[in-house]
Design an enzyme around this catalytic site. Structure first.
Site, mmCIF file in Angstrom:
data_model
loop_
_atom_site.group_PDB
_atom_site.id
_atom_site.type_symbol
_atom_site.label_atom_id
_atom_site.label_comp_id
_atom_site.label_asym_id
_atom_site.label_seq_id
_atom_site.Cartn_x
_atom_site.Cartn_y
_atom_site.Cartn_z
ATOM 1 N N SER A 134 0.925 -1.406 0.163
ATOM 2 C CA SER A 134 -0.133 -0.057 0.056
ATOM 3 C C SER A 134 0.820 1.198 0.186
ATOM 4 O O SER A 134 0.023 1.937 0.144
ATOM 5 C CB SER A 134 -1.017 0.492 1.540
ATOM 6 O OG SER A 134 -0.098 -0.100 2.402
ATOM 7 N N TYR A 135 1.887 1.350 0.436
ATOM 8 C CA TYR A 135 3.576 2.308 -0.194
ATOM 9 C C TYR A 135 3.254 2.959 -1.260
ATOM 10 O O TYR A 135 3.828 2.188 -2.046
ATOM 11 C CB TYR A 135 3.939 2.028 0.494
ATOM 12 C CG TYR A 135 4.669 1.344 2.506
ATOM 13 C CD1 TYR A 135 3.053 1.560 3.026
ATOM 14 C CD2 TYR A 135 5.173 1.122 2.864
ATOM 15 C CE1 TYR A 135 3.121 1.384 4.311
ATOM 16 C CE2 TYR A 135 5.469 0.612 4.147
ATOM 17 C CZ TYR A 135 4.934 0.724 5.092
ATOM 18 O OH TYR A 135 4.363 0.696 5.837
ATOM 19 N N SER A 136 2.843 4.045 -1.554
ATOM 20 C CA SER A 136 2.232 5.148 -0.988
ATOM 21 C C SER A 136 0.973 5.640 -1.259
ATOM 22 O O SER A 136 0.951 6.544 -1.727
ATOM 23 C CB SER A 136 3.086 5.894 -0.410
ATOM 24 O OG SER A 136 3.849 6.318 -2.076
ATOM 25 N N GLY A 177 2.191 0.589 -3.882
ATOM 26 C CA GLY A 177 3.066 0.111 -5.213
ATOM 27 C C GLY A 177 4.071 0.515 -5.234
ATOM 28 O O GLY A 177 5.115 -0.532 -5.696
#
Length: 314
Positions: free
Chosen positions: A53-55, A64
């Protein structure tokens, strides 16, 4: 050469500071991220932490971005075998939750972005208590058996659910969590200490704490009357208003002076000395921020100093 630490019951050996990848593709662009990763590995570091989930919280990002940057860096440096890569599942906007189907699809998406055949350590990012542990562990076990994941771990999970998961793995002979990623630092001890820590210790799990520097508060740069230009300034500054925060800063300052070390290094050294902790996680946007973090590998606090910080943060 800094001695690596064994990660729980796994065969992974990790540097005592895990480099947080949350800033890659967010406050650190690709070039800055590569520079930080190069400097971290040059200092002996080998343990990089990210999540699918980053960012996603940044306008224009899908999630991703951090994995993609790490994947490009590993490919460019040809060092995949030397780096322990940890990533997580459950929070990517397109791959939410911990259903078996989602875990498998999210893992494949992470592997593509990381441009690798395997993930060293795969965490459930946030537990989903409505999904049976049998379904979660079953899906993770399949990933391990297929060779896509080497070891599994859990983050943001209750002691009850963790115990249930471990018992199921043991009973069925399935992949078993080797590590735990709790919110834990000198000014936030309540989430981890107690049931969760005791369970980790009993079960041979390693802790890899996030927010190890309390969003930057434990670097010592937040002081009464100062303003800090950081995306996380608000989260860090709130600790200044508490008695605990002030006591901790005072103790950190004194011990840092004794060792001629940065405040951040001392805060990380306290964490690294706690039972079960293998490697605190901290991130750096710039190469200049890195020495204070990797310095934890060479700073040994005395029992008295550890006690002084434990007392100040009680």
């Amino acid at each position: 050469m800094t001695s690596l630490r064994k990660l729980g019951s796994s065969d992974l050996e990790v540097f005592p500071l895990s480099l947080g990848g949350n800033v890659f593709g967010w406050t650190a662009d690709e070039a800055a991220s590569f520079a930080v990763l190069d400097a971290y590995t040059a200092a002996g570091g080998n343990f990089v932490d990210t999540a699918d989930s980053y960012s996603a919280w940044v306008d224009g990002n899908e999630g991703g971005e951090s994995e993609t940057v790490i994947g490009k860096w590993v490919k460019a440096r040809g060092n995949r075998a030397d780096v322990v890569i940890a990533t997580k599942v459950s929070q990517h906007p397109e791959y939410r939750g911990l259903s078996a189907a989602n875990i498998k699809a999210a893992a494949d998406a992470s592997l593509r972005r990381l441009d690798t055949d395997y993930i060293d350590l795969y965490y459930t990012h946030f537990d989903q208590p409505d999904v049976p542990v049998e379904e979660i562990i079953g899906a993770l076990d399949e990933l391990v058996r297929s060779g896509k994941v080497r070891h599994i771990a859990a983050s943001n999970i209750s002691a009850e659910r963790l115990e249930e998961s471990l018992a199921f793995s043991d009973r069925e002979g399935l992949a078993r969590y080797v590590a735990l990623q709790p919110h834990y630092n000198l000014v936030s001890r309540d989430t981890y200490e107690g049931d969760l820590q005791n369970l980790a210790e009993r079960s041979g799990l390693a802790a890899v704490p996030y927010y190890a520097l309390a969003s930057g508060f434990l670097t010592g740069k937040y002081r009464p009357g100062t303003t800090v230009d950081s995306a996380r300034a608000e989260g860090a500054a709130k600790h200044l208003e508490t008695e605990r925060g002030q006591k901790v800063l005072t103790a950190l300052d004194e011990i840092a002076q004794t060792h001629d070390a940065p405040v951040a290094t001392v805060a990380l050294a306290w964490l690294a000395a706690q039972p079960t902790v293998a490697a605190p996680i901290a991130s750096a946007r710039t190469v200049e921020q890195l020495p204070a973090l990797v310095g934890v590998a060479d700073l040994n606090l005395t029992e008295t100093e550890i006690g002084r910080l434990t007392e100040a943060s009680a």
